[in-house]
Structure formats: structure tokens, C-alpha cells
Design an enzyme around this catalytic site. Structure first.
Site, PDB file in Angstrom:
ATOM      1  N   ASP A   1      -2.270  -2.214  -1.770  1.00  0.00           N
ATOM      2  CA  ASP A   1      -0.921  -2.461  -2.288  1.00  0.00           C
ATOM      3  C   ASP A   1      -0.063  -3.074  -1.194  1.00  0.00           C
ATOM      4  O   ASP A   1      -0.304  -2.845  -0.007  1.00  0.00           O
ATOM      5  CB  ASP A   1      -0.213  -1.146  -2.663  1.00  0.00           C
ATOM      6  CG  ASP A   1      -0.973  -0.344  -3.678  1.00  0.00           C
ATOM      7  OD1 ASP A   1      -1.787  -0.933  -4.397  1.00  0.00           O
ATOM      8  OD2 ASP A   1      -0.745   0.876  -3.728  1.00  0.00           O
TER       9      ASP A   1
HETATM   10  N1  URA Z   1      -4.765   3.592  -3.367  1.00  0.00           N
HETATM   11  C1  URA Z   1      -3.497   3.191  -3.569  1.00  0.00           C
HETATM   12  O1  URA Z   1      -2.742   3.850  -4.283  1.00  0.00           O
HETATM   13  N2  URA Z   1      -3.079   2.071  -2.968  1.00  0.00           N
HETATM   14  C2  URA Z   1      -3.842   1.336  -2.146  1.00  0.00           C
HETATM   15  O2  URA Z   1      -3.391   0.313  -1.601  1.00  0.00           O
HETATM   16  C3  URA Z   1      -5.160   1.754  -1.944  1.00  0.00           C
HETATM   17  C4  URA Z   1      -5.604   2.888  -2.562  1.00  0.00           C
END
Ligand code: URA
Length: 231
Positions: free
Chosen positions: A104
Site C-alpha cells: 500500500d
Molecule cells: N497488508 C496490508 O494491509 N498492506 C500492505 O501493504 C501489505 C500487506
């Protein structure tokens, strides 16, 4: 053996037409001898440009320490993206360099990037069973009951029809934990904690399978050799 102009353009050095100029200028050598024609078939491992061996002629694999605030996208519309942190010719390679899965925008940590399609598949396939470890900071004190809730393998996330596979939770301090998962569902870590009433404030991936960030600084990348790859 590949045509030199095709080779240079597929590695993002220049267009096929520009390859002619590279050759004319004497910048390209084959086994130490200046190449005369850009359509010559060559062994990529013997070519140098400006006396430097070609970069990753048989496929590129690197790790990036992604900072918070960078999106895993080639699109320029979503603000800063991870490709701005990598050499600008990497997306010009054919196939282009892409990330292995995504983190993310608000997540930092280890991200692999490669131009080897089969590797992306191998690293992201649900069958690959690759452990990914995240350091998670939450908004209120953790409860040791989470260890079993995440570890049992029956945690259902909203609007999904299969439970999450067992995940390992280690509580590091009141509001910090380490979570190891083998899947890569959308926002998985944040959603796992949210399902139990915790808000993830900070998320950082410190390990992807055999790879660890080590002392790689935020925003920096490091080339990995394909031989280093887990078999
Ligand atoms: N889980 C998440 O919530 N975000 C990420 O970027 C990776 C794993």
C-alpha cells in the site's frame, strides 16, 4: 545470440535507431573489440557499453526499501510512485520492470522488482507459500488472544469466502507486533487487525521469503542476482 540493436533497446539503453549511433560512436564493444554494425548478432554477456558490462542481460531482480507515500504503479496520476526511486531506464526495458505484488502507499519496506514474468508468478502464486513478515504498530494495546485468532486459520475477512491461512503473530511491545503471513490478499494485514477492532497506524515489511532489508536505507535499492534466488 540476439541482434545488438534489439538487445540494447530491450534492456532500456536506447531505441533501436539510437543503437546505430551508439555503434557509430564506438561506444559498444564485443569481447573488448569495437562493434561495427548494430544489426550484428551478439552474445549479451560479452557486450560492453562505454566499457561497462550490460546491466542484467538475462533478467533483473532487485529489492527496494519502499518509503511511505509511494504508490506501486506505473501511472503518474497517483502522486509519487516507486519507479521514481529506481533507474529511469528500468521501465523502458522490455519486458518492463514491475513490482512483485504491491505494498500500500502507506506501507514501507521490502519490495522486490523484476522484469522476469515467471518470477512474479512464482513469488505471488498462492501456492508459493512465501512468508512475508510485517512490523505492525496499532492504536491501542495488543491482546495476546490475537496470537490464536490469527494462528488458527479460520479468520474470515469481510466479503471473502475463504478464511485466511494461519499467520504467526509475535507481540513485541504494547502496541507493536510482528506478523508473518504467507498470502497477499488486498490490504490483508490492515484488514486482519481491523477485523478484531485494532487500527494499524504503521506497517512495514521487513522480510519477503529469504530476502531481508538489512541495512538498505529508505528509498534505496539493491540489485539481487538471479542465482541468489531461492530455487
Ligand atoms: N497488508 C496490508 O494491509 N498492506 C500492505 O501493504 C501489505 C500487506
Amino acid at each position: 545470440m540476439r541482434r545488438l540493436d534489439q538487445l540494447l533497446s530491450s534492456l532500456g539503453y536506447c531505441s533501436r535507431r539510437e543503437a546505430m549511433a551508439f555503434v557509430k560512436e564506438g561506444r559498444v564493444k564485443l569481447d573488448g573489440v569495437v562493434v561495427k554494425r548494430s544489426d550484428q548478432r551478439v552474445d549479451a554477456t560479452l557486450i560492453t557499453v562505454d566499457d561497462e558490462p550490460l546491466e542484467a542481460p538475462n533478467g533483473l531482480l532487485a529489492m527496494l526499501h519502499k518509503p511511505v507515500g509511494y504508490a506501486c504503479t506505473h501511472s503518474a496520476d497517483e502522486g509519487p510512485n516507486i519507479y521514481e526511486l529506481l533507474p529511469s531506464h528500468w521501465p523502458e526495458r522490455n519486458p518492463a520492470v514491475t513490482s512483485v505484488g504491491r505494498l500500500d502507499k502507506d506501507t514501507s519496506g521490502l519490495l522486490l522488482v523484476t522484469d522476469v514474468g515467471s518470477l512474479v508468478h512464482r513469488f505471488t502464486s498462492p501456492k508459493a507459500d512465501i512468508e512475508k513478515t510485517y512490523v505492525v504498530e496499532v492504536d491501542r494495546d495488543l491482546d495476546s488472544a490475537l496470537i490464536e485468532i490469527f494462528g488458527k486459520g479460520d479468520l474470515m475477512l469481510r466479503s471473502e469466502d475463504k478464511p485466511c491461512l494461519p499467520a504467526k503473530l509475535e507481540i513485541v511491545s504494547e502496541k507493536t507486533a510482528r506478523l508473518t503471513i504467507t498470502e497477499g490478499r488486498y490490504h490483508q494485514v490492515r484488514r486482519m487487525f481491523a477485523s478484531q477492532g485494532w487500527h494499524v497506524e504503521k506497517l512495514h515489511r521487513e522480510r519477503f521469503g529469504e530476502y531481508e532489508l538489512g541495512d538498505l536505507g529508505e528509498g534505496e535499492w539493491r540489485m539481487l542476482s538471479l542465482e541468489q534466488m531461492p530455487k
